[in-house]
Design an enzyme around this catalytic site. Sequence first.
Site, PDB file in Angstrom:
ATOM      1  N   HIS A  17      -5.377   0.663  -2.651  1.00  0.00           N
ATOM      2  CA  HIS A  17      -5.594  -0.723  -3.086  1.00  0.00           C
ATOM      3  C   HIS A  17      -6.965  -1.213  -2.615  1.00  0.00           C
ATOM      4  CE1 HIS A  17      -0.972  -1.247  -2.701  1.00  0.00           C
ATOM      5  NE2 HIS A  17      -1.242  -1.169  -3.991  1.00  0.00           N
ATOM      6  N   LYS A  41      12.940  -6.949  -7.203  1.00  0.00           N
ATOM      7  CA  LYS A  41      12.533  -5.896  -6.284  1.00  0.00           C
ATOM      8  C   LYS A  41      12.809  -6.351  -4.849  1.00  0.00           C
ATOM      9  CE  LYS A  41       8.273  -3.330  -5.280  1.00  0.00           C
ATOM     10  NZ  LYS A  41       6.857  -3.223  -5.591  1.00  0.00           N
ATOM     11  N   ARG A  91      -3.940   5.914 -10.751  1.00  0.00           N
ATOM     12  CA  ARG A  91      -3.888   7.175 -10.012  1.00  0.00           C
ATOM     13  C   ARG A  91      -3.700   8.366 -10.931  1.00  0.00           C
ATOM     14  NH1 ARG A  91       0.913   5.201  -6.339  1.00  0.00           N
ATOM     15  NH2 ARG A  91       1.421   4.564  -8.448  1.00  0.00           N
ATOM     16  N   SER A 128       2.578   2.539  -2.080  1.00  0.00           N
ATOM     17  CA  SER A 128       3.240   1.710  -1.065  1.00  0.00           C
ATOM     18  C   SER A 128       4.612   2.263  -0.715  1.00  0.00           C
ATOM     19  CB  SER A 128       3.371   0.275  -1.570  1.00  0.00           C
ATOM     20  OG  SER A 128       2.105  -0.310  -1.736  1.00  0.00           O
TER      21      SER A 128
END
Length: 156
Positions: A17, A41, A91, A128
């Site tokens: 990040h 979430k 990514r 994460s």
Amino acid sequence: MRRVICPGSFDPLHLGHCAVIHRAARLFDEVIVAVSTNPHKTHRFSEDTRIKLVREVFADEPAVIVEPLASGLIADYAERREAVALIKGLRNSADYDYELPMATMNRSLTGVETVFLPGEPSLLHVSSSLVMEVAALGGDVASFVPDPVLRAIERR
């Protein structure tokens, strides 16, 4: 002023990040890091903690502003904040496949563009979720997160 928004939950903020945010700060006059909370979430850190950590990490970057992402559409938020674009780090092709429909929808809604930045090659494996999983199992995540985040993880 060319303002861009880098949205995300940053739960927790990791060096991938940070690389995207630093690069965006070189490309635009101002980067708003918009910390979101997804009600569907389970977050590891509260929104207040995540905002505090991102602010601490970017305290020496005057072009980086950190604020909570108000509820509603990111496209509407970008329009209210007069942002020229959203920034998203990628990514891999799965990230692209996930982000492209959202980018197209956001542009359709308010005209906001999305700029994709390829991730740092040395950090393409970092997420994460993976950081927190490794930490929970006693692994060393110091090379994947900024120091303030590492301290927060260790306190958990």
